[in-house]
Design a protein around this motif. Structure first.
Motif, mmCIF file in Angstrom:
data_model
loop_
_atom_site.group_PDB
_atom_site.id
_atom_site.type_symbol
_atom_site.label_atom_id
_atom_site.label_comp_id
_atom_site.label_asym_id
_atom_site.label_seq_id
_atom_site.Cartn_x
_atom_site.Cartn_y
_atom_site.Cartn_z
ATOM 1 N N GLU A 90 -51.420 -87.374 74.350
ATOM 2 C CA GLU A 90 -51.100 -86.563 75.519
ATOM 3 C C GLU A 90 -51.442 -87.282 76.820
ATOM 4 O OE1 GLU A 90 -53.527 -83.262 74.607
ATOM 5 O OE2 GLU A 90 -52.240 -82.512 72.990
ATOM 6 N N ALA A 91 -52.123 -88.411 76.726
ATOM 7 C CA ALA A 91 -52.468 -89.226 77.890
ATOM 8 C C ALA A 91 -52.492 -90.688 77.469
ATOM 9 C CB ALA A 91 -53.815 -88.806 78.470
ATOM 10 N N ASP A 92 -52.291 -91.576 78.443
ATOM 11 C CA ASP A 92 -52.238 -93.013 78.167
ATOM 12 C C ASP A 92 -53.569 -93.711 78.396
ATOM 13 O OD1 ASP A 92 -49.306 -93.190 77.696
ATOM 14 O OD2 ASP A 92 -49.225 -92.530 79.785
ATOM 15 N N ALA A 93 -54.479 -93.061 79.102
ATOM 16 C CA ALA A 93 -55.770 -93.677 79.399
ATOM 17 C C ALA A 93 -56.803 -92.594 79.688
ATOM 18 C CB ALA A 93 -55.666 -94.625 80.585
ATOM 19 N N PHE A 94 -58.071 -92.935 79.451
ATOM 20 C CA PHE A 94 -59.204 -92.034 79.675
ATOM 21 C C PHE A 94 -60.136 -92.684 80.683
ATOM 22 C CE2 PHE A 94 -63.572 -91.177 77.587
ATOM 23 C CZ PHE A 94 -63.908 -90.235 78.550
ATOM 24 N N PHE A 95 -60.444 -91.959 81.759
ATOM 25 C CA PHE A 95 -61.288 -92.468 82.834
ATOM 26 C C PHE A 95 -62.511 -91.577 83.022
ATOM 27 C CE2 PHE A 95 -62.636 -91.628 87.185
ATOM 28 C CZ PHE A 95 -63.014 -92.890 87.624
ATOM 29 N N SER A 96 -63.676 -92.209 83.270
ATOM 30 C CA SER A 96 -64.885 -91.450 83.557
ATOM 31 C C SER A 96 -65.852 -92.272 84.387
ATOM 32 C CB SER A 96 -65.577 -91.022 82.255
ATOM 33 O OG SER A 96 -66.792 -90.331 82.534
ATOM 34 N N GLY A 282 -62.370 -102.388 90.248
ATOM 35 C CA GLY A 282 -62.198 -101.293 89.304
ATOM 36 C C GLY A 282 -63.403 -101.100 88.410
ATOM 37 N N GLY A 283 -63.165 -100.522 87.240
ATOM 38 C CA GLY A 283 -64.249 -100.188 86.330
ATOM 39 C C GLY A 283 -64.350 -101.138 85.160
ATOM 40 N N ALA A 284 -65.176 -100.763 84.206
ATOM 41 C CA ALA A 284 -65.351 -101.547 82.980
ATOM 42 C C ALA A 284 -64.453 -100.952 81.894
ATOM 43 C CB ALA A 284 -66.810 -101.516 82.540
ATOM 44 N N VAL A 285 -63.738 -101.814 81.202
ATOM 45 C CA VAL A 285 -62.782 -101.394 80.176
ATOM 46 C C VAL A 285 -63.409 -101.596 78.803
ATOM 47 C CG1 VAL A 285 -60.436 -101.677 79.300
ATOM 48 C CG2 VAL A 285 -60.949 -102.216 81.690
ATOM 49 N N LEU A 286 -63.297 -100.592 77.933
ATOM 50 C CA LEU A 286 -63.803 -100.725 76.574
ATOM 51 C C LEU A 286 -62.672 -101.270 75.708
ATOM 52 C CD1 LEU A 286 -66.364 -100.308 74.930
ATOM 53 C CD2 LEU A 286 -65.565 -98.008 74.368
ATOM 54 N N LEU A 287 -62.644 -102.588 75.557
ATOM 55 C CA LEU A 287 -61.579 -103.245 74.799
ATOM 56 C C LEU A 287 -61.857 -103.202 73.301
ATOM 57 C CD1 LEU A 287 -60.849 -106.457 76.913
ATOM 58 C CD2 LEU A 287 -59.568 -104.307 76.860
ATOM 59 N N GLY A 288 -60.794 -103.032 72.523
ATOM 60 C CA GLY A 288 -60.922 -102.983 71.074
ATOM 61 C C GLY A 288 -60.697 -101.595 70.514
ATOM 62 N N LEU A 289 -60.368 -100.639 71.386
ATOM 63 C CA LEU A 289 -60.068 -99.283 70.953
ATOM 64 C C LEU A 289 -58.558 -99.075 70.899
ATOM 65 C CD1 LEU A 289 -62.640 -97.176 73.003
ATOM 66 C CD2 LEU A 289 -62.852 -98.002 70.647
ATOM 67 N N LYS A 290 -58.142 -98.006 70.224
ATOM 68 C CA LYS A 290 -56.712 -97.709 70.082
ATOM 69 C C LYS A 290 -56.137 -96.974 71.295
ATOM 70 C CE LYS A 290 -57.411 -95.798 66.013
ATOM 71 N NZ LYS A 290 -57.181 -95.131 64.691
ATOM 72 N N GLY A 291 -56.907 -96.933 72.356
ATOM 73 C CA GLY A 291 -56.458 -96.339 73.610
ATOM 74 C C GLY A 291 -57.215 -96.966 74.761
ATOM 75 N N ALA A 292 -56.700 -96.787 75.968
ATOM 76 C CA ALA A 292 -57.347 -97.361 77.149
ATOM 77 C C ALA A 292 -58.494 -96.459 77.606
ATOM 78 C CB ALA A 292 -56.325 -97.532 78.270
ATOM 79 N N VAL A 293 -59.711 -97.004 77.626
ATOM 80 C CA VAL A 293 -60.900 -96.269 78.063
ATOM 81 C C VAL A 293 -61.560 -97.063 79.179
ATOM 82 C CG1 VAL A 293 -63.172 -95.396 77.401
ATOM 83 C CG2 VAL A 293 -61.251 -95.245 75.794
ATOM 84 N N ILE A 294 -61.714 -96.448 80.343
ATOM 85 C CA ILE A 294 -62.239 -97.152 81.509
ATOM 86 C C ILE A 294 -63.405 -96.361 82.091
ATOM 87 C CG2 ILE A 294 -61.750 -98.002 83.830
ATOM 88 C CD1 ILE A 294 -58.948 -97.463 81.301
ATOM 89 N N LYS A 295 -64.527 -97.039 82.250
ATOM 90 C CA LYS A 295 -65.748 -96.435 82.799
ATOM 91 C C LYS A 295 -66.089 -97.112 84.124
ATOM 92 C CE LYS A 295 -70.004 -94.638 83.064
ATOM 93 N NZ LYS A 295 -70.326 -95.201 84.388
#
Length: 343
Positions: A90-96, A282-295
């Motif tokens: 339902e979304a292409d990336a997760f930001f927090s 920008g933020g720090a990206v958690l690479l290696g997951l099946k979706g884009a996660v940016i902190k």
């Protein structure tokens, strides 16, 4: 592209998060935003609801909460629901900008690792301050994994190479291994073995060991390290930059001649401040997951949120996540075929 946002994470949430999202909405017409948090707090803050949807989340994971326990128990929290939106497509990336441990836990337990990746890596971009001072470099891992082994460093190099190519636009990123010397025999056993393995890779432009004192001078485009060392290095760089700026400010305010000098050199001081402003990257990206996660930083304000959305735009548009999945699935398939042949 749809971005799921933990609107309650960070020291300045939700006000600055919502302001930053509205800035990003105005800058990127192809982005829509889902703000997760208590609707009674978020809705009044949205001045223009165009391409912004408030998604009610009844609870919030606080900075002091134990990450894994909070993710498992607070199913209706803004972090968990935003991560679930990515998992469900339902979304292409997760930001927090919230609890880092909870963001990592949500990424791992809800979105999940790419098959073939042992441990995801927290990845950040920092400025290069020499030359024309317009460059940057990427470093990983900067805090996701305090413990590590050889295969982790090898995978981090591959992940960093993909990020450098697809997001940073570097055809053949220079990959450096962070160490306490440039010689091949420096470091502990794992680092010496990693140097050897990376040197033999035909897919990576490995340039050898790099020292921390050379990072801001552009020693490499991608710097590979373990999470403990990377986090300590990152905080040392950030702390030094802040301390130096405070020292300069104090010295300027301490004498009339210094104030006059500042007035004459104001443009140069401003340029230095702009170069050292890590929030622009920008933020720090958690690479290696099946979706884009940016902190991003917990202290982030609206402009930093907007800059991080620009980074997310690049990540989603580049197809980085799918390329990573395809690569490691191909590697696993080839390894399985080789193992079958040997049998």
């Amino acid at each position: 592209m749809k971005i799921a946002i933990d609107a309650m994470g960070g020291d300045n949430a939700p006000e600055e998060i919502v302001k930053g999202v509205e800035l990003a909405r105005d800058a990127f017409p192809d982005m829509t935003f889902q703000l997760f948090g208590p609707s009674d707090r978020l809705t009044p803050l949205v001045r223009n609801a165009d391409r912004i949807t408030v998604m009610h989340a009844a609870s919030v994971i606080a900075m002091e909460d134990e990450p894994v326990r909070a993710v498992r128990s607070k199913k209706d929290s803004s972090i968990v629901l935003a991560a679930t939106a990515v998992k469900n497509g339902e979304a292409d990336a997760f930001f927090s900008a919230g609890n880092t441990g909870a963001v990592l836990a949500a990424g791992l337990f809800i979105i999940g690792r790419v098959k073939g990746i042992d441990r995801p890596a927290l990845t950040t971009t920092l400025p290069v301050v020499t030359g024309d001072a317009s460059g940057s470099f990427t470093m990983l891992d900067v805090g996701a994994n305090a413990d590590y082994k050889l295969s982790n460093l090898e995978q981090f190099a591959i992940l960093g190479n993909f990020y450098g190519q697809t997001v940073m636009g570097i055809k053949q990123p220079r990959i450096g291994l962070l160490n306490n010397g440039t010689e091949a025999d420096k470091g502990d056993k794992v680092h010496r073995e990693a140097y050897q393995q990376l040197s033999e890779s035909t897919q990576l432009n490995f340039i050898g060991n790099v020292e921390s004192r050379e990072l801001l001078n552009g020693a490499a485009d991608v710097v590979v390290t373990d999470g403990f060392t990377g986090n300590a290095t990152l905080k040392a760089i950030e702390g030094t930059a802040l301390s130096m700026m405070s020292l300069i400010r104090a010295k300027i305010m301490g004498s009339t001649s210094a104030k006059v000098g500042y007035v004459l050199s104001r443009k140069a001081f401003h340029q230095v401040g702009q170069v050292m402003d890590y929030s622009k990257h920008g933020g720090a990206v958690l690479l290696g997951l099946k979706g884009a996660v940016i902190k991003t930083h917990g202290s982030s304000k609206a402009e930093t949120v907007r800059n991080t959305m620009s980074q997310i735009h690049q990540i989603v548009e580049s197809g980085l996540i799918q390329q990573t999945i395809d690569y490691f699935e191909h590697e696993r398939a080839e390894k399985a075929a080789d193992d079958q042949t040997e049998k």
